[in-house]
Design an enzyme around this catalytic site. Sequence first.
Site, PDB file in Angstrom:
ATOM      1  N   ARG A 137       0.895  -1.190  -0.062  1.00 38.09           N
ATOM      2  CA  ARG A 137       0.164   0.046   0.056  1.00 38.09           C
ATOM      3  C   ARG A 137       0.916   1.199   0.027  1.00 38.09           C
ATOM      4  O   ARG A 137       1.816   1.211   0.288  1.00 38.09           O
ATOM      5  CB  ARG A 137      -0.820  -0.141   1.188  1.00 38.09           C
ATOM      6  CG  ARG A 137       0.017   0.069   2.664  1.00 38.09           C
ATOM      7  CD  ARG A 137      -1.284   0.139   3.640  1.00 38.09           C
ATOM      8  NE  ARG A 137      -0.570   0.285   5.018  1.00 38.09           N
ATOM      9  CZ  ARG A 137      -1.198   0.503   6.126  1.00 38.09           C
ATOM     10  NH1 ARG A 137      -2.650   0.187   6.222  1.00 38.09           N
ATOM     11  NH2 ARG A 137      -0.517   0.467   7.112  1.00 38.09           N
ATOM     12  N   ASN A 175      -5.600   7.391   3.718  1.00 48.50           N
ATOM     13  CA  ASN A 175      -5.394   6.591   4.892  1.00 48.50           C
ATOM     14  C   ASN A 175      -3.815   6.858   5.358  1.00 48.50           C
ATOM     15  O   ASN A 175      -2.910   6.277   4.664  1.00 48.50           O
ATOM     16  CB  ASN A 175      -5.724   5.022   4.735  1.00 48.50           C
ATOM     17  CG  ASN A 175      -5.557   4.167   6.120  1.00 48.50           C
ATOM     18  OD1 ASN A 175      -6.463   4.468   6.800  1.00 48.50           O
ATOM     19  ND2 ASN A 175      -4.642   3.665   6.356  1.00 48.50           N
ATOM     20  N   GLU A 176      -3.685   7.347   6.491  1.00 49.86           N
ATOM     21  CA  GLU A 176      -2.441   7.525   7.304  1.00 49.86           C
ATOM     22  C   GLU A 176      -1.422   8.170   6.097  1.00 49.86           C
ATOM     23  O   GLU A 176      -0.423   7.451   5.558  1.00 49.86           O
ATOM     24  CB  GLU A 176      -1.988   6.174   7.712  1.00 49.86           C
ATOM     25  CG  GLU A 176      -2.720   5.640   8.729  1.00 49.86           C
ATOM     26  CD  GLU A 176      -2.297   4.193   9.362  1.00 49.86           C
ATOM     27  OE1 GLU A 176      -2.576   4.016  10.515  1.00 49.86           O
ATOM     28  OE2 GLU A 176      -1.673   3.395   8.564  1.00 49.86           O
ATOM     29  N   GLU A 357      -8.510   4.926  14.798  1.00 53.01           N
ATOM     30  CA  GLU A 357      -8.060   3.617  15.107  1.00 53.01           C
ATOM     31  C   GLU A 357      -7.626   3.335  16.476  1.00 53.01           C
ATOM     32  O   GLU A 357      -6.577   3.965  16.683  1.00 53.01           O
ATOM     33  CB  GLU A 357      -7.149   3.233  14.068  1.00 53.01           C
ATOM     34  CG  GLU A 357      -7.222   3.211  12.687  1.00 53.01           C
ATOM     35  CD  GLU A 357      -6.277   2.604  11.619  1.00 53.01           C
ATOM     36  OE1 GLU A 357      -5.622   2.057  12.044  1.00 53.01           O
ATOM     37  OE2 GLU A 357      -6.624   2.945  10.319  1.00 53.01           O
ATOM     38  N   TRP A 365       2.711  -5.405  14.302  1.00 48.80           N
ATOM     39  CA  TRP A 365       4.087  -5.047  13.848  1.00 48.80           C
ATOM     40  C   TRP A 365       5.281  -4.734  14.941  1.00 48.80           C
ATOM     41  O   TRP A 365       6.401  -4.322  14.717  1.00 48.80           O
ATOM     42  CB  TRP A 365       3.895  -3.427  12.959  1.00 48.80           C
ATOM     43  CG  TRP A 365       3.585  -2.567  13.751  1.00 48.80           C
ATOM     44  CD1 TRP A 365       4.278  -1.587  14.581  1.00 48.80           C
ATOM     45  CD2 TRP A 365       2.143  -1.965  13.986  1.00 48.80           C
ATOM     46  NE1 TRP A 365       3.488  -0.754  15.293  1.00 48.80           N
ATOM     47  CE2 TRP A 365       2.205  -0.869  15.025  1.00 48.80           C
ATOM     48  CE3 TRP A 365       0.857  -2.602  13.396  1.00 48.80           C
ATOM     49  CZ2 TRP A 365       1.118  -0.124  15.405  1.00 48.80           C
ATOM     50  CZ3 TRP A 365      -0.223  -1.882  13.989  1.00 48.80           C
ATOM     51  CH2 TRP A 365      -0.131  -0.678  14.630  1.00 48.80           C
ATOM     52  N   GLU A 405      -2.505  -8.446   7.718  1.00 48.70           N
ATOM     53  CA  GLU A 405      -2.806  -8.108   9.151  1.00 48.70           C
ATOM     54  C   GLU A 405      -3.319  -9.280   9.941  1.00 48.70           C
ATOM     55  O   GLU A 405      -4.395  -9.024  10.824  1.00 48.70           O
ATOM     56  CB  GLU A 405      -3.534  -6.859   8.919  1.00 48.70           C
ATOM     57  CG  GLU A 405      -3.083  -5.461   8.654  1.00 48.70           C
ATOM     58  CD  GLU A 405      -3.800  -4.348   8.938  1.00 48.70           C
ATOM     59  OE1 GLU A 405      -4.942  -4.365   8.973  1.00 48.70           O
ATOM     60  OE2 GLU A 405      -3.090  -3.165   8.738  1.00 48.70           O
ATOM     61  N   GLN A 406      -3.020 -10.575   9.579  1.00 46.93           N
ATOM     62  CA  GLN A 406      -3.866 -11.761  10.153  1.00 46.93           C
ATOM     63  C   GLN A 406      -3.609 -11.776  11.533  1.00 46.93           C
ATOM     64  O   GLN A 406      -4.333 -12.464  12.403  1.00 46.93           O
ATOM     65  CB  GLN A 406      -3.752 -12.927   9.603  1.00 46.93           C
ATOM     66  CG  GLN A 406      -2.170 -13.210   9.460  1.00 46.93           C
ATOM     67  CD  GLN A 406      -2.005 -14.485   8.575  1.00 46.93           C
ATOM     68  OE1 GLN A 406      -2.107 -15.622   9.085  1.00 46.93           O
ATOM     69  NE2 GLN A 406      -1.929 -14.202   7.217  1.00 46.93           N
TER      70      GLN A 406
END
Length: 731
Positions: A137, A175-176, A357, A365, A405-406
């Site tokens: 991304r 986003n971010e 968030e 992370w 992101e699991q």
Amino acid sequence: MLRLLTAGALASVASAAATRQSTSLVPSSSRWPSGLHLAVDYYPSQWPESMWEPDVARMAAANISYVRVNEFDWHVLEPTEGQYNFTLLDATLELFDRYGLKAILGTPTAGPPNWLTEKYDVDFVDRTNQTLQFGSRRHYSFSSFDYRLLSQNITQKLAERYGSNEVVVAWQLDNEFGCHDTVRSYDHNAIKRFQTWLEDKYTTIENMNNLQGRVFWSQEYVSFETVQPPFLEVYTTNYAHLLDWYTFSSDMLIDFAKEQASIIRQYAPNHAITTNMMMDFLDFDHHKFAREVGIDFATFDQYALAGPSVFTWLSDQQLTNSLRTGLPDYQAFHHALYRGVAGAAYGDISGPFGVMEMEPGVLNWNQYRVSPLEGMVRLWTHETFAASGDLVNYFRWRQVPYAQEQTLSGLFLSDNSEDQGFVEQQQVANEDMPLLRAAGADADTESQADVALVFDYTSHWVWGIEPYSGGWDVKKAQYTNPTVVYFDLAYIFYTSLRRLGLSIDIISPDQPLDGYKMVVVPSLPIIPDAFNTALSNYTGPVVFGPHTGSKTPELAYAPGLNPSAGTLRDRLPMRVTRVETPPDYAGSGVSYAGTTYNITGWEETIICQRDNATSNATITSTSRHRLGKAAACSSEGMHYLAFLPPVDLLVAYIGDVAAAANITALTGKKAGEGDDLGDAVRLLRRGNLLWVFNYGTEAASPPALDGDAELIIGEKGDIPAAGLAVWKLSS
């Protein structure tokens, strides 16, 4: 093979852009509902359709008000160029409407689809001149001419379709912005725009060469067309050029966001606009962003357990204590920062803000990935509301069992069973929020704090460009492992104010100082004209940290040595003649009020005299090479600390300054060192409600309150670990 947009597409987008020239970006707090609101992130594209309605029904039953959607769905919306499919988003909004939920709609430009990156000239190039590939991304350049137009196009398609949809309450831009070190792209589009930006600033190449001091090492450019960004040079780059590059890159991001905001303002004039900023992310100027983009409310992404890894100077004991709670001042710092960023949009000191968030469990992370201490999700939620925030949005509804992101927790596990975060969200929603609302927390309670801490993004860049320490890394185009980082310095000052139990705003140098009882400036190497003017009219005490007033706007030494010409120099006679960055083993120290403190990392040689005027040496050095000489100077309410101060010293020194100014702590008692809250207990006030938080791993006694107070949340006596209590004050 990459190609530019077609002439037809260019004409279409250009025509729409011309129409938007008159669109106002002025924010309005009326677009965003004030009060206490809970929200959640939801991505229906990642789950079977059979789960959508049960999920939405459960959100409504959980007292969720808002749901953020769509910020990574560009390919879903436009699977091939020019072919749009709004079926999923239409169905999602219809479900929200059916169950009484409102949507925060994200523009999907943080995830360019593959068809776009294959066809167009949008790639991000890092400082090693490597082009980053499709597959994650944020793989685009803010300077890309193609991407600017493509992002405007998808934003316009969304705004045209949903701009009058009453289910949508707000829009999140992208986003971010800048996450993953993507503010500064070194692609050919950025280089071209940078050359134009420099020509607009300097007019002639001779003027730029002169102001940047390029006579040094024969660095003069012959034309703006030959100018390159400061990267991949043999050794250290020109400091003024680096600052220009950082400022330019920040401006490109802001321009990109303004283009989206103007489209949304045109088609959705009644919807609020925000974007989700981040913690300890300083690569673009958030205050300038808020002013120029005109956001209606500010939000940021709060991941508390990532905080301890930010600071290399924390002791092993501090790391142990904060491993599962987060640092006690890290979240509050950002609440105050983004409250001030929101204020910048309105030309004021504060404005509406929230958390877009919030982590409900384990992060994906961190080097060490651990669970929050039970009770912390509830505490972090309360802390946002106590800081006058309006929104807490939990990321995410359910842990996704695949892709990158699991391992990141949600409110629910991937098998759809409740996780601990949901349990604590329910306690907030069903037990705490009714009590808070009954006590008046929903009212518009923003009020000015007693203390202003001045925080400046340019100062962060200046500290990084020349930190007086560390080693130069050619590939990174910066010094690495400096002894002092600007954010650390600001955080140390903020922690001292929190330990004193004071009310604190965090503002930029461009925001007004009127009404504050004390101003704290951790460091401001380049003093802007607006701050100098505000300072000249301010009569209260001001505490400055090191490296303040040390540079001109071109990053040269201040003529006549620092502090630079202006109010600080006029009211505080002093000169800094040398800067050292000693290691821990140097044995440097200072003495204040009979106590000696070890110092490290930054130590200036300061003389409390300029011309024929003198000031008072309020702190003296215990370092062997400066024994007994001044380490801080004070005059006419101005205080300058010429070293990196430890928190304990600041608690003592600022406590004395606050006491002399008759400042009252949040406990109702006169401020002073005797009210030091220590390492774990912290206070916040919203209206007539006072929160006491325990960030410790053991029970702690709340401070004694001066005056009548009714306990409305919590138990009498000690506050448990990861616990809180709320009192309603009589006034």
